[in-house]
Design a protein around this motif. Structure first.
Motif, PDB file in Angstrom:
ATOM      1  N   ASP A 227     -52.052  14.030  15.874  1.00 29.58           N
ATOM      2  CA  ASP A 227     -52.308  13.550  17.226  1.00 29.58           C
ATOM      3  C   ASP A 227     -51.634  14.370  18.322  1.00 29.58           C
ATOM      4  OD1 ASP A 227     -54.014  11.517  16.702  1.00 29.58           O
ATOM      5  OD2 ASP A 227     -52.590   9.888  17.039  1.00 29.58           O
ATOM      6  N   THR A 228     -52.371  14.531  19.412  1.00 29.10           N
ATOM      7  CA  THR A 228     -51.841  15.041  20.675  1.00 29.10           C
ATOM      8  C   THR A 228     -52.784  14.599  21.778  1.00 29.10           C
ATOM      9  OG1 THR A 228     -51.237  17.014  21.947  1.00 29.10           O
ATOM     10  CG2 THR A 228     -53.070  17.246  20.419  1.00 29.10           C
ATOM     11  N   THR A 229     -52.269  14.521  22.982  1.00 25.85           N
ATOM     12  CA  THR A 229     -53.142  14.341  24.129  1.00 25.85           C
ATOM     13  C   THR A 229     -54.036  15.573  24.251  1.00 25.85           C
ATOM     14  OG1 THR A 229     -51.372  13.097  25.206  1.00 25.85           O
ATOM     15  CG2 THR A 229     -53.193  13.837  26.597  1.00 25.85           C
ATOM     16  N   LEU A 230     -55.299  15.368  24.586  1.00 30.53           N
ATOM     17  CA  LEU A 230     -56.296  16.434  24.597  1.00 30.53           C
ATOM     18  C   LEU A 230     -55.798  17.670  25.354  1.00 30.53           C
ATOM     19  CD1 LEU A 230     -59.207  17.420  24.029  1.00 30.53           C
ATOM     20  CD2 LEU A 230     -59.872  16.330  26.188  1.00 30.53           C
ATOM     21  N   GLY A 231     -55.812  18.807  24.657  1.00 33.06           N
ATOM     22  CA  GLY A 231     -55.544  20.090  25.275  1.00 33.06           C
ATOM     23  C   GLY A 231     -54.101  20.377  25.637  1.00 33.06           C
ATOM     24  N   THR A 232     -53.160  19.515  25.234  1.00 36.88           N
ATOM     25  CA  THR A 232     -51.769  19.698  25.668  1.00 36.88           C
ATOM     26  C   THR A 232     -50.878  20.358  24.626  1.00 36.88           C
ATOM     27  OG1 THR A 232     -51.114  17.511  24.850  1.00 36.88           O
ATOM     28  CG2 THR A 232     -51.924  17.646  27.125  1.00 36.88           C
ATOM     29  N   ASN A 233     -51.308  20.379  23.349  1.00 38.97           N
ATOM     30  CA  ASN A 233     -50.461  20.873  22.261  1.00 38.97           C
ATOM     31  C   ASN A 233     -49.119  20.143  22.248  1.00 38.97           C
ATOM     32  OD1 ASN A 233     -52.273  22.988  21.237  1.00 38.97           O
ATOM     33  ND2 ASN A 233     -51.917  23.914  23.244  1.00 38.97           N
ATOM     34  N   HIS A 234     -49.208  18.819  22.240  1.00 41.32           N
ATOM     35  CA  HIS A 234     -48.023  17.964  22.173  1.00 41.32           C
ATOM     36  C   HIS A 234     -47.945  17.222  20.847  1.00 41.32           C
ATOM     37  CE1 HIS A 234     -47.445  17.723  26.844  1.00 41.32           C
ATOM     38  NE2 HIS A 234     -47.104  18.882  26.328  1.00 41.32           N
ATOM     39  N   ARG A 235     -48.406  17.825  19.780  1.00 41.43           N
ATOM     40  CA  ARG A 235     -48.175  17.260  18.449  1.00 41.43           C
ATOM     41  C   ARG A 235     -46.675  17.316  18.161  1.00 41.43           C
ATOM     42  NH1 ARG A 235     -51.854  20.915  19.021  1.00 41.43           N
ATOM     43  NH2 ARG A 235     -54.056  20.340  18.764  1.00 41.43           N
ATOM     44  N   TRP A 236     -46.218  16.447  17.274  1.00 42.83           N
ATOM     45  CA  TRP A 236     -44.784  16.523  16.983  1.00 42.83           C
ATOM     46  C   TRP A 236     -44.434  17.857  16.347  1.00 42.83           C
ATOM     47  CZ3 TRP A 236     -42.802  17.322  12.183  1.00 42.83           C
ATOM     48  CH2 TRP A 236     -43.507  16.893  11.049  1.00 42.83           C
ATOM     49  N   THR A 237     -45.404  18.472  15.674  1.00 48.28           N
ATOM     50  CA  THR A 237     -45.150  19.792  15.095  1.00 48.28           C
ATOM     51  C   THR A 237     -45.035  20.867  16.171  1.00 48.28           C
ATOM     52  OG1 THR A 237     -47.538  20.039  14.762  1.00 48.28           O
ATOM     53  CG2 THR A 237     -46.235  19.259  12.885  1.00 48.28           C
ATOM     54  N   ASP A 238     -45.731  20.707  17.307  1.00 46.42           N
ATOM     55  CA  ASP A 238     -45.566  21.641  18.422  1.00 46.42           C
ATOM     56  C   ASP A 238     -44.162  21.535  19.003  1.00 46.42           C
ATOM     57  OD1 ASP A 238     -48.267  22.672  18.416  1.00 46.42           O
ATOM     58  OD2 ASP A 238     -48.904  20.788  19.332  1.00 46.42           O
ATOM     59  N   TYR A 239     -43.696  20.299  19.160  1.00 39.36           N
ATOM     60  CA  TYR A 239     -42.330  20.108  19.642  1.00 39.36           C
ATOM     61  C   TYR A 239     -41.314  20.655  18.638  1.00 39.36           C
ATOM     62  CZ  TYR A 239     -44.083  17.010  23.350  1.00 39.36           C
ATOM     63  OH  TYR A 239     -44.729  16.492  24.444  1.00 39.36           O
ATOM     64  N   LEU A 240     -41.604  20.514  17.349  1.00 38.34           N
ATOM     65  CA  LEU A 240     -40.699  21.061  16.336  1.00 38.34           C
ATOM     66  C   LEU A 240     -40.660  22.584  16.421  1.00 38.34           C
ATOM     67  CD1 LEU A 240     -38.852  20.779  13.872  1.00 38.34           C
ATOM     68  CD2 LEU A 240     -40.911  20.762  12.439  1.00 38.34           C
ATOM     69  N   ALA A 241     -41.802  23.226  16.608  1.00 43.01           N
ATOM     70  CA  ALA A 241     -41.827  24.688  16.741  1.00 43.01           C
ATOM     71  C   ALA A 241     -40.946  25.133  17.897  1.00 43.01           C
ATOM     72  CB  ALA A 241     -43.263  25.168  16.937  1.00 43.01           C
ATOM     73  N   GLN A 242     -40.980  24.376  18.979  1.00 40.88           N
ATOM     74  CA  GLN A 242     -40.140  24.704  20.135  1.00 40.88           C
ATOM     75  C   GLN A 242     -38.661  24.556  19.780  1.00 40.88           C
ATOM     76  OE1 GLN A 242     -41.136  22.377  23.584  1.00 40.88           O
ATOM     77  NE2 GLN A 242     -39.633  23.375  24.891  1.00 40.88           N
ATOM     78  N   ARG A 243     -38.313  23.482  19.087  1.00 43.86           N
ATOM     79  CA  ARG A 243     -36.909  23.279  18.688  1.00 43.86           C
ATOM     80  C   ARG A 243     -36.426  24.391  17.768  1.00 43.86           C
ATOM     81  NH1 ARG A 243     -35.060  18.638  15.594  1.00 43.86           N
ATOM     82  NH2 ARG A 243     -33.001  19.250  16.348  1.00 43.86           N
ATOM     83  N   LEU A 244     -37.271  24.811  16.848  1.00 43.20           N
ATOM     84  CA  LEU A 244     -36.875  25.831  15.882  1.00 43.20           C
ATOM     85  C   LEU A 244     -36.555  27.158  16.550  1.00 43.20           C
ATOM     86  CD1 LEU A 244     -39.420  25.046  13.038  1.00 43.20           C
ATOM     87  CD2 LEU A 244     -36.938  24.877  12.870  1.00 43.20           C
ATOM     88  N   GLN A 245     -37.098  27.379  17.741  1.00 42.31           N
ATOM     89  CA  GLN A 245     -36.853  28.627  18.456  1.00 42.31           C
ATOM     90  C   GLN A 245     -35.777  28.487  19.523  1.00 42.31           C
ATOM     91  OE1 GLN A 245     -40.800  30.015  19.688  1.00 42.31           O
ATOM     92  NE2 GLN A 245     -41.582  29.404  17.686  1.00 42.31           N
ATOM     93  N   GLY A 246     -35.123  27.338  19.555  1.00 43.11           N
ATOM     94  CA  GLY A 246     -34.088  27.086  20.544  1.00 43.11           C
ATOM     95  C   GLY A 246     -32.714  27.015  19.916  1.00 43.11           C
ATOM     96  N   PRO A 247     -31.732  26.486  20.658  1.00 43.77           N
ATOM     97  CA  PRO A 247     -30.352  26.368  20.151  1.00 43.77           C
ATOM     98  C   PRO A 247     -30.306  25.558  18.861  1.00 43.77           C
ATOM     99  CG  PRO A 247     -30.459  25.902  22.511  1.00 43.77           C
ATOM    100  CD  PRO A 247     -31.871  25.978  22.036  1.00 43.77           C
ATOM    101  N   GLY A 248     -29.559  26.058  17.901  1.00 43.08           N
ATOM    102  CA  GLY A 248     -29.418  25.378  16.625  1.00 43.08           C
ATOM    103  C   GLY A 248     -30.503  25.679  15.620  1.00 43.08           C
TER     104      GLY A 248
END
Length: 437
Positions: A227-248
């Motif tokens: 699930d994500t809101t249409l066209g936003t790439n807000h799946r929890w896996t998208d948020y995880l990809a962002q975290r993986l490239q950040g601090p920690g």
């Protein structure tokens, strides 16, 4: 020792022939082509399904322009196409890939990044029924968490038989072969991905302190993962990809591949009762997690980690949009997950299990006290058995402390089963980053 000498001579002759063939091959000099690297890592993926008999979508001399969102960056890419649910050969006339034009949500490409893809050195490919196909590698700088545009020309009458029907991303259908055009005039717009199931990259390091090879993490799940809101790439896996490239995050790139399918079950394929309205859509729910595990997980390029969130539809579908005979217990779910663990470990993968999230008073009719008890049985086993390599406690992250069988209102999409954007962010925060180091 004579047989070894003969073998060595034959090997040398064969190697020489290959080198001569490569030197003479017309595609070897194409500036956009690169030699295949030793390893590839997935940056985007989706899970294909078949279609119900009522879905007669057909393309004929049309281009499908599809948008996908990467997780990690790379210097070269290749794509995976699929005719795995087709009943006839799939002819692809031409394929182009490009980065999306900056600052737009339209199907417009950056023309400087446009690349024509080939398959075994040829611009077209015919994929047998039931098979996938990999493109040749092509050089292209692929930024992390960016949009790619993949355009497929279908020159003949082509049933849309291999699809992810719940992409929550617009794709565009245009007349003729416009695969290399900067802008297109769509005849229609769909929220599906057709025939395209993966993009892999020759990954670039996460920074000057990067260590280790790139790897991929596959999220195997249902609509809560897809699930994500249409066209936003807000799946929890998208948020995880962002975290993986950040601090920690880890000091090497980790691609995140979303293999969620709305309506998917762990133990059973779709099986709507005769005459039920679900006959018109249940096929989109995909093969069971146990059946699709090899294709959707172990076959993914660079996979090293698996994250599993499956079970709520196994509880909710029987007696609803599946026969009561397919009713499962908490122990049934445990046994099915044990199979996933064994198969992941057999392939040398680390696998992490996620607790089933609350769904009290859901609008889909899933909740019963019996299903709630089965959820608790499964979640207790997951937290305490140590059989998974690690636990992702989505239940603890999302439940309402005042009523632990309910989603917290701040995370509820409104149907009391699926999460909203805030809930999906909370899910990504619940995944321990130490799993990927």
């Amino acid at each position: 020792m004579e047989h070894l000498t003969v073998r060595h001579r034959l090997a040398a002759l064969f190697t020489g022939a290959l080198l001569l063939g490569a030197a003479l091959s017309p595609s070897a000099s194409a500036s956009a082509q690169v030699p295949a690297p030793a390893t590839w890592t997935g940056t985007w993926a989706t899970a294909p399904t078949t279609v119900p008999k009522t879905d007669t979508t057909t393309f004929n001399d049309q281009t499908i322009r599809q948008i996908v969102h990467t997780s990690i960056s790379g210097t070269a890419l290749r794509i995976r196409l699929s005719n795995e649910f087709g009943k006839q050969p799939l002819k692809i006339g031409e394929v182009h890939v490009a980065r999306r034009a900056p600052g737009t949500d339209e199907p417009t490409i950056d023309p400087a990044t446009d690349r024509e893809l080939t398959f075994s050195g040829k611009p077209s490919v015919t994929i047998p029924a039931g098979a996938p196909a990999l493109s040749d590698p092509v050089t292209l700088r692929v930024p992390a968490r960016s949009d790619l545009v993949v355009s497929l020309h279908l020159p003949e009458s082509t049933p849309g038989s291999t699809v992810n029907s719940f992409a929550a991303q617009r794709s565009y259908v245009a007349a003729g072969n416009v695969t290399g055009e900067t802008k297109i005039e769509p005849q229609s717009v769909t929220e599906r991905w057709y025939f395209l199931t993966g993009v892999s990259v020759r990954a670039t390091s996460a920074g000057p302190a990067a260590t280790g090879k790139a790897s991929a993490a596959v999220a195997l799940g249902d609509s809560i993962t897809a699930d994500t809101t249409l066209g936003t790439n807000h799946r929890w896996t998208d948020y995880l990809a962002q975290r993986l490239q950040g601090p920690g995050g880890p000091r090497h790139p980790v691609g995140v591949l979303n293999k969620g399918i709305s309506g998917n079950r762990l133990l059973h394929d779709p099986n709507p009762p005769a005459g039920h309205p679900a006959e018109a859509y249940a096929a989109y729910f995909g093969e069971s997690g146990l059946k699709r595990f090899d294709r959707d997980v172990t076959a993914q390029p660079g996979v090293r980690h698996v994250l599993v969130l499956l079970g709520v539809n196994d509880l909710g579908h029987p007696g609803n949009i599946a026969p009561l005979s397919e009713k499962v217990t908490g122990q049934d779910l445990i046994d099915g997950h044990r199979q996933l663990i064994a198969r992941a470990h057999e392939s040398g993968l680390r696998i992490y299990g996620a607790t089933i999230t609350p769904f009290k008073n859901d609008t889909l009719g899933f909740y019963t006290p019996e299903n709630a008890a089965a959820r608790q049985t499964f979640n207790h086993w997951l937290r305490t058995s140590g059989e998974y390599d690690g636990v992702i406690d989505f239940d603890a992250a999302l439940r309402d402390p005042a009523d632990p069988e309910r989603l917290l209102a701040a995370y509820d999409s409104g149907d009391h089963l699926h999460t909203n954007d805030a809930g999906r962010e909370a899910m990504a925060r619940a995944v321990p980053l130490r799993f990927f180091r």
